[in-house]
Design an enzyme around this catalytic site. Sequence first.
Site, PDB file in Angstrom:
ATOM      1  N   ASP A  26      15.063  57.018  81.885  1.00  0.00           N
ATOM      2  CA  ASP A  26      15.252  56.696  83.356  1.00  0.00           C
ATOM      3  C   ASP A  26      15.994  57.875  83.973  1.00  0.00           C
ATOM      4  OD1 ASP A  26      14.861  53.699  83.788  1.00  0.00           O
ATOM      5  OD2 ASP A  26      16.445  53.320  82.030  1.00  0.00           O
ATOM      6  N   ARG A  57      19.905  60.250  82.950  1.00  0.00           N
ATOM      7  CA  ARG A  57      20.141  60.469  81.565  1.00  0.00           C
ATOM      8  C   ARG A  57      20.058  61.982  81.035  1.00  0.00           C
ATOM      9  NH1 ARG A  57      21.794  55.384  81.988  1.00  0.00           N
ATOM     10  NH2 ARG A  57      19.860  53.764  82.209  1.00  0.00           N
ATOM     11  N   ARG A  92      20.265  53.332  94.843  1.00  0.00           N
ATOM     12  CA  ARG A  92      19.054  53.636  94.102  1.00  0.00           C
ATOM     13  C   ARG A  92      17.801  53.454  94.951  1.00  0.00           C
ATOM     14  NH1 ARG A  92      19.563  50.134  89.107  1.00  0.00           N
ATOM     15  NH2 ARG A  92      17.683  51.235  88.430  1.00  0.00           N
ATOM     16  N   LYS A 104       9.716  50.395  90.082  1.00  0.00           N
ATOM     17  CA  LYS A 104      10.515  49.006  89.937  1.00  0.00           C
ATOM     18  C   LYS A 104      11.297  48.753  90.912  1.00  0.00           C
ATOM     19  CE  LYS A 104      14.042  52.447  87.591  1.00  0.00           C
ATOM     20  NZ  LYS A 104      14.468  52.535  86.449  1.00  0.00           N
ATOM     21  N   HIS A 105      11.683  47.466  91.047  1.00  0.00           N
ATOM     22  CA  HIS A 105      11.315  46.319  89.886  1.00  0.00           C
ATOM     23  C   HIS A 105      10.598  45.239  90.656  1.00  0.00           C
ATOM     24  CE1 HIS A 105      15.285  48.348  89.275  1.00  0.00           C
ATOM     25  NE2 HIS A 105      14.981  48.342  88.197  1.00  0.00           N
ATOM     26  N   HIS A 138      21.222  42.228  83.678  1.00  0.00           N
ATOM     27  CA  HIS A 138      21.700  42.833  82.722  1.00  0.00           C
ATOM     28  C   HIS A 138      22.782  41.941  82.076  1.00  0.00           C
ATOM     29  CE1 HIS A 138      20.219  46.665  84.299  1.00  0.00           C
ATOM     30  NE2 HIS A 138      20.055  47.273  83.007  1.00  0.00           N
ATOM     31  N   ASP A 198      10.828  44.818  82.383  1.00  0.00           N
ATOM     32  CA  ASP A 198      12.192  45.343  82.356  1.00  0.00           C
ATOM     33  C   ASP A 198      12.594  45.196  80.994  1.00  0.00           C
ATOM     34  OD1 ASP A 198      14.464  46.619  83.154  1.00  0.00           O
ATOM     35  OD2 ASP A 198      14.481  45.319  84.980  1.00  0.00           O
TER      36      ASP A 198
END
Length: 480
Positions: free
Chosen positions: A184, A192, A256, A286-287, A299, A372
Amino acid sequence: MGEKREREFDERRLYRRRRRIRNQIIAYIAVGIFFAAIVVGAVLGVRKLMGFLAERKQAEEMERQLEEMEQQDNENAVVEPPAPIEEEAEPEPEVDWLEEMVESAIAPMPLEDRVAGLFIVRPEDITGVGTVITAGEGTQEALNKYAVGGLVYFSQNIKDKEQLTEMLSKTVTMSRYPIFLAVDEEGGSVRRVGGSSIEVAEVGDMADIGAGGDTMAAYNAGAEIASYLYELGFNLDFAPVADIVADASSSAIGKRSFGGDPVTVGGMVSGAVGGLQDTGISACLKHFPGIGATTEDTHEGMATLEKTADDLRAAEFIPFQEGINAGVHCIMVSHVSAPNITGGDTPCSLSGEVITNLLRGELGYNGIVITDAMNMSAITEYYGSDEAAVMALKAGADMILMPEDFETAYEGVLTAVREGVITEDQIYESLKRIYRVKYRDRLDQDGNVVDGISEGQETAGEGQEESAAEGEGEMPAAEE
């Protein structure tokens, strides 16, 4: 008196005689002229007739000579057979060399490897190690047992550039098949690699890039990210975000996203996809179908999208369509529920209406569809790992990302295929889409294998043998 009369009588008689002689002469002359005319006409007629006869005879003679010449030519001529009529050869069908390579790679795979190839998991999910920071004997054994389609890495797997590059490189040589090495790396708050100790270019929030309205800035951002990911050894980035966010402060997506205007976001998404893929990294939108309007986070639990299909067509679908038009390799489907589309609370990632009918059917997407992360609460609170994986594949997904329990999910899918719940043909078609992306750079324009591209697979056996010897020097905490 008498003599005078007699003399007058003689004179009249002489006159009459002379007149008679004159008339006779005139008559003879007229007759002579008439006969002369007849003679002249006859002569002319005869001459004309003779000329006509002569011409006719000459014509007949010429015709005879021509016939003789033609006959002679025919006797002397060499009779040749007529030239055969050449049929136009049908053009040979153009060979899809990429398809040929894909078919040759998939055909010999056992069913177990085909099913494993549909999963992208964390390295810890197959090694059983707490944190993987190197690829050694444990990774080799895990890949021998489970030929997964990809591995995804997070911040805990990244220590420094040398460590990360070596781990990814060894992983490629250990895999029996081409493998996705994913991360990601969106820029902004989701980085990351950029958030680790490795020094890379700083790429800010997509919201700030979108606000500038310059699609080339989005392209450059994608290319910048791809350049350092490619150098490190990654080949798949779960980016860019294609969601529309009108208010970053109230959306679960936040900054984002490129913004709230569908057309602007579409242009930015297209640019970012181009920047990533032109630089050697597969992009993943995404998404889907778009979760920028939701305030809940999948999440943490179930999130609901109240929009209708028409609402999505007017806004959310536009950036995804632009990304599809740009040739994006992957699209990630969200776990958000859309009751006005599915008629219930089924997550979109498990819905055939969303994946097959809308994404593939209406938007015309033929690339890889990936779920996902399946370890999110929106899935784990309502479905088992095996149930969710089977539902996602039946709905039309090609790859399962990070199930909560990989072995359970894998065995569940394997059983479903063996029992006919999922057809082997469907698995085969999904693998073809996956391998068309994995092999995309293995051919040049003439259909020849590009030098060096396939060396990793050709030397996989050597890498497996070498890895066992190198296992003694790897980091114990990571692999034991």
